[in-house]
Write an enzyme that holds these catalytic residues in place. Structure first.
Site, PDB file in Angstrom:
ATOM      1  N   LYS A  14       0.827  -1.214   0.000  1.00  0.00           N
ATOM      2  CA  LYS A  14       0.000   0.000   0.000  1.00  0.00           C
ATOM      3  C   LYS A  14       0.865   1.270   0.000  1.00  0.00           C
ATOM      4  CE  LYS A  14      -2.279  -0.507   3.900  1.00  0.00           C
ATOM      5  NZ  LYS A  14      -1.714  -1.759   4.439  1.00  0.00           N
ATOM      6  N   ARG A  90      -8.662   1.174   9.882  1.00  0.00           N
ATOM      7  CA  ARG A  90      -8.173  -0.172  10.151  1.00  0.00           C
ATOM      8  C   ARG A  90      -9.135  -0.950  11.034  1.00  0.00           C
ATOM      9  NH1 ARG A  90      -2.426   0.932   9.447  1.00  0.00           N
ATOM     10  NH2 ARG A  90      -1.171  -0.943   9.627  1.00  0.00           N
ATOM     11  N   ARG A 127      12.190  -7.953   5.526  1.00  0.00           N
ATOM     12  CA  ARG A 127      12.567  -6.542   5.340  1.00  0.00           C
ATOM     13  C   ARG A 127      13.720  -6.148   6.260  1.00  0.00           C
ATOM     14  NH1 ARG A 127       7.627  -2.624   4.596  1.00  0.00           N
ATOM     15  NH2 ARG A 127       7.295  -2.816   6.829  1.00  0.00           N
ATOM     16  N   ARG A 160      13.141  -3.597  11.739  1.00  0.00           N
ATOM     17  CA  ARG A 160      12.230  -2.707  12.475  1.00  0.00           C
ATOM     18  C   ARG A 160      11.434  -3.539  13.484  1.00  0.00           C
ATOM     19  NH1 ARG A 160       8.438   0.491   8.303  1.00  0.00           N
ATOM     20  NH2 ARG A 160       6.881  -0.670   9.447  1.00  0.00           N
ATOM     21  N   ARG A 171       0.403  -8.651  13.617  1.00  0.00           N
ATOM     22  CA  ARG A 171      -0.186  -7.653  12.701  1.00  0.00           C
ATOM     23  C   ARG A 171      -1.164  -8.329  11.740  1.00  0.00           C
ATOM     24  NH1 ARG A 171       4.751  -4.776  10.061  1.00  0.00           N
ATOM     25  NH2 ARG A 171       3.264  -3.322   9.165  1.00  0.00           N
TER      26      ARG A 171
HETATM   27  P1  AMP Z   1       1.714   0.769   9.044  1.00  0.00           P
HETATM   28  O1  AMP Z   1       2.990   1.440   8.704  1.00  0.00           O
HETATM   29  O2  AMP Z   1       0.536   1.337   8.310  1.00  0.00           O
HETATM   30  O3  AMP Z   1       1.788  -0.729   8.931  1.00  0.00           O
HETATM   31  O4  AMP Z   1       1.412   1.081  10.591  1.00  0.00           O
HETATM   32  C1  AMP Z   1       2.331   0.709  11.610  1.00  0.00           C
HETATM   33  C2  AMP Z   1       1.612   0.606  12.944  1.00  0.00           C
HETATM   34  O5  AMP Z   1       1.014   1.864  13.311  1.00  0.00           O
HETATM   35  C3  AMP Z   1       0.457  -0.393  12.988  1.00  0.00           C
HETATM   36  O6  AMP Z   1       0.895  -1.722  13.181  1.00  0.00           O
HETATM   37  C4  AMP Z   1      -0.347   0.140  14.179  1.00  0.00           C
HETATM   38  O7  AMP Z   1       0.268  -0.190  15.408  1.00  0.00           O
HETATM   39  C5  AMP Z   1      -0.207   1.655  13.999  1.00  0.00           C
HETATM   40  N1  AMP Z   1      -1.316   2.195  13.168  1.00  0.00           N
HETATM   41  C6  AMP Z   1      -1.219   2.734  11.915  1.00  0.00           C
HETATM   42  N2  AMP Z   1      -2.423   3.115  11.444  1.00  0.00           N
HETATM   43  C7  AMP Z   1      -3.323   2.805  12.412  1.00  0.00           C
HETATM   44  C8  AMP Z   1      -4.749   2.924  12.528  1.00  0.00           C
HETATM   45  N3  AMP Z   1      -5.498   3.430  11.534  1.00  0.00           N
HETATM   46  N4  AMP Z   1      -5.326   2.505  13.682  1.00  0.00           N
HETATM   47  C9  AMP Z   1      -4.596   2.000  14.699  1.00  0.00           C
HETATM   48  N5  AMP Z   1      -3.257   1.835  14.643  1.00  0.00           N
HETATM   49  C10 AMP Z   1      -2.613   2.229  13.518  1.00  0.00           C
END
Ligand code: AMP
Length: 214
Positions: A14, A90, A127, A160, A171
């Site tokens: 994404k 989400r 990664r 990371r 996740r």
């Molecule tokens: P991402 O880079 O989009 O995978 O986001 C990394 C982390 O940020 C996720 O695993 C969540 O812990 C947190 N996060 C990002 N977006 C959201 C959201 N819309 N709601 C809740 N937690 C979020």
């Protein structure tokens, strides 16, 4: 006017596609994950500590926090002509809150970028990140020339926190348990468009551009 949502499993591409689409359409790319990472890097505020305690485990940051952060961001001037949301909503609640708040300027496109689960696991756990140069590698698909070292800066590559296997597993579970409900919400409203994310980056991008035309 484009008010776009990209939804889909972690590691589905994404973020990469969002960058490309936003450059193409000249709209801001809003990633709640990136906003949180910047917050955590900046320092030791209470909010940063709270966010870290969820992100490091792969769990969702509580809705009150995410919703505030998101609406604060989309109220900025650069979003007046559209934006792309990557990683929000989400959960079902986040999707409903978004619809309610955007009553006057609803979403124009909701696109699911879907990817087979086994591939996702390799994309995420493989990664490796170079913090200083910002380069990202993958030990399965795009390895560095020297194992564990950045090609550009020579620095040690790191995993990371949220790419560690136990976090990735979590996740994915969070995606199935919570985000899928938002996907089904959009599907029931008949606004969900689906693009497969297994193919190479340029093919997926071309398909997204087609979907965005209508
Ligand atoms: P991402 O880079 O989009 O995978 O986001 C990394 C982390 O940020 C996720 O695993 C969540 O812990 C947190 N996060 C990002 N977006 C959201 C959201 N819309 N709601 C809740 N937690 C979020």
């Amino acid at each position: 006017m484009y008010n776009i949502v990209f939804i889909g499993p972690p590691g589905g591409g994404k973020g990469t596609q969002a960058d490309m689409v936003c450059k193409d359409l000249n709209i801001p790319h809003i990633s709640t994950g990136e906003i949180f990472r910047a917050m955590m890097k900046e320092g030791k505020s209470e909010l940063a500590d709270l966010v870290r305690s969820y992100v490091s485990k792969g769990e969702l940051v509580p809705d009150e926090v995410v919703v505030d952060v998101l609406f604060d961001r989309i109220s900025k001037d650069d979003c007046q002509n559209g934006y792309l949301l990557d990683g929000f909503p989400r959960s079902l609640n986040q999707a409903e809150v978004l619809d309610a708040k955007l009553k006057n300027s609803p979403l124009t496109h909701v696109i699911l970028i879907d990817v087979d689960e086994e591939l996702l696991f390799k994309r995420l756990t493989g990664r490796r990140t170079a913090v200083k140069s910002g380069k990202i590698y993958n030990i399965y698909f795009n390895p560095p020339k020297v194992e564990g070292k950045c090609d550009v800066s020579g620095e040690d590559l790191i995993i990371r926190d949220d790419d560690k296997p136990e976090t990735v597993t979590n996740r994915m579970k969070v995606y199935k348990d919570q985000t899928m409900a938002a996907v089904e919400y959009y599907r029931a409203k008949k606004v969900l468009r689906v693009v497969r994310g297994e193919k190479n980056i340029d093919v997926v991008f071309a398909e997204l551009k087609e979907v965005l035309k209508s």
